[in-house]
Design an enzyme around this catalytic site. Structure first.
Site, PDB file in Angstrom:
ATOM      1  N   SER A   1      54.998  34.364  65.429  1.00 38.40           N
ATOM      2  CA  SER A   1      55.884  35.502  65.684  1.00 38.40           C
ATOM      3  C   SER A   1      55.154  36.582  66.497  1.00 38.40           C
ATOM      4  O   SER A   1      54.743  36.304  67.616  1.00 38.40           O
ATOM      5  CB  SER A   1      56.420  36.017  64.336  1.00 38.40           C
ATOM      6  OG  SER A   1      57.423  36.965  64.517  1.00 38.40           O
TER       7      SER A   1
ATOM      8  N   ASP B   1      66.895  30.229  65.465  1.00 41.12           N
ATOM      9  CA  ASP B   1      66.035  31.400  65.286  1.00 41.12           C
ATOM     10  C   ASP B   1      66.736  32.628  65.879  1.00 41.12           C
ATOM     11  O   ASP B   1      66.977  32.692  67.077  1.00 41.12           O
ATOM     12  CB  ASP B   1      64.697  31.136  66.005  1.00 41.12           C
ATOM     13  CG  ASP B   1      63.646  32.191  65.686  1.00 41.12           C
ATOM     14  OD1 ASP B   1      64.034  33.352  65.420  1.00 41.12           O
ATOM     15  OD2 ASP B   1      62.452  31.868  65.718  1.00 41.12           O
TER      16      ASP B   1
ATOM     17  N   HIS C   1      63.683  31.631  61.946  1.00 44.27           N
ATOM     18  CA  HIS C   1      62.398  32.198  62.376  1.00 44.27           C
ATOM     19  C   HIS C   1      61.248  31.795  61.451  1.00 44.27           C
ATOM     20  O   HIS C   1      60.094  32.042  61.760  1.00 44.27           O
ATOM     21  CB  HIS C   1      62.528  33.725  62.433  1.00 44.27           C
ATOM     22  CG  HIS C   1      61.440  34.377  63.253  1.00 44.27           C
ATOM     23  ND1 HIS C   1      61.219  34.083  64.586  1.00 44.27           N
ATOM     24  CD2 HIS C   1      60.499  35.298  62.927  1.00 44.27           C
ATOM     25  CE1 HIS C   1      60.210  34.805  65.033  1.00 44.27           C
ATOM     26  NE2 HIS C   1      59.748  35.539  64.044  1.00 44.27           N
TER      27      HIS C   1
HETATM   28  C1  MLT Z   1      57.783  40.961  67.885  1.00 40.33           C
HETATM   29  O1  MLT Z   1      58.086  42.128  67.691  1.00 40.33           O
HETATM   30  O2  MLT Z   1      56.663  40.593  68.264  1.00 40.33           O
HETATM   31  C2  MLT Z   1      58.838  39.952  67.629  1.00 40.33           C
HETATM   32  O3  MLT Z   1      60.072  40.566  67.502  1.00 40.33           O
HETATM   33  C3  MLT Z   1      58.550  39.122  66.446  1.00 40.33           C
HETATM   34  C4  MLT Z   1      58.398  39.969  65.215  1.00 40.33           C
HETATM   35  O4  MLT Z   1      59.383  40.223  64.542  1.00 40.33           O
HETATM   36  O5  MLT Z   1      57.293  40.366  64.946  1.00 40.33           O
END
Ligand code: MLT
Length: 201
Positions: free
Chosen positions: A102, A152, A183
């Site tokens: 992520s 996702d 996700h």
């Molecule tokens: C981010 O902010 O890098 C992406 O949206 C993934 C997350 O939720 O961290």
């Protein structure tokens, strides 16, 4: 950067650099490293940004909207840290593979977008396109595994495919693994990543 280091039993195995998701820390992905490559040295890193108390690797303006100036600066910070850690722990800098989930996958993708020799390879679990309109460095033959979920809500199918084609356009060798999840990580994608590591490194 705050981190933990665990020396592996096989100096020839890739060095795994673990990059957590939002709200995680340097310990989160240790069980995954153990599953992917138990003999590897492991460097677990904590992101330096806090969002409502949750560690991240770079700032965002809203869900899925990144603060690009901060992203570029934090990508350099991580790149410099990997150079330092290699010196401090006697690691081969050119044998580092990121395992990022992520937000951690997004900064790992950003390392690939900004630096030609940042990584030996990358496992990107549920990554997004870190930024657009950038000429990528030459990434000829750099192996990249992308684990993605067809449902996702954060990383859409089209964004995953866009990332694949940007990296392929720079010469990287992408293995894209789709699963039917959202996700969250699935055991199946981790097994697929493990097979990919065994075959590639
Ligand atoms: C981010 O902010 O890098 C992406 O949206 C993934 C997350 O939720 O961290």
């Amino acid at each position: 950067m705050q981190h933990i280091f665990k020396k592996g039993s096989d100096p020839a195995a890739p060095v795994l650099v673990l990059l957590h998701g939002t709200g995680g820390n340097e310990h989160d992905l240790l069980p995954i490293a153990e599953m992917l490559s138990p003999e590897s040295s492991v460097l677990g890193v904590r992101g330096n940004v806090l969002e409502n108390g949750m560690p991240r690797f770079f700032r965002r303006l809203a869900e899925g909207v990144f603060d690009e100036e901060d992203l570029v600066a934090r990508t350099k910070e991580l790149h410099d840290f990997l150079d330092e850690a290699a010196r401090e722990y006697g690691l081969q800098r050119d044998r580092m593979i990121t395992v990022g989930f992520s937000n951690g996958a997004n900064i790992a993708a950003s390392l690939l977008f900004h630096y030609e020799h940042a990584l030996w390879g990358a496992v990107l679990l549920h990554p997004m396109v870190p930024l657009r309109g950038k000429q990528l460095p030459v990434l000829t033959g750099v192996p990249v595994f992308i684990g993605a979920g067809k449902n996702d809500p954060i990383c859409s199918v089209s964004e995953t495919e866009e990332l694949q084609s940007l990296l392929e356009g720079a010469g990287a060798e992408i293995t894209l693994y789709w699963d039917n999840q959202g996700h969250q990580l699935s055991k199946r994608e981790l097994f697929a990543a493990s097979d990919w590591l065994d075959n590639r490194f």
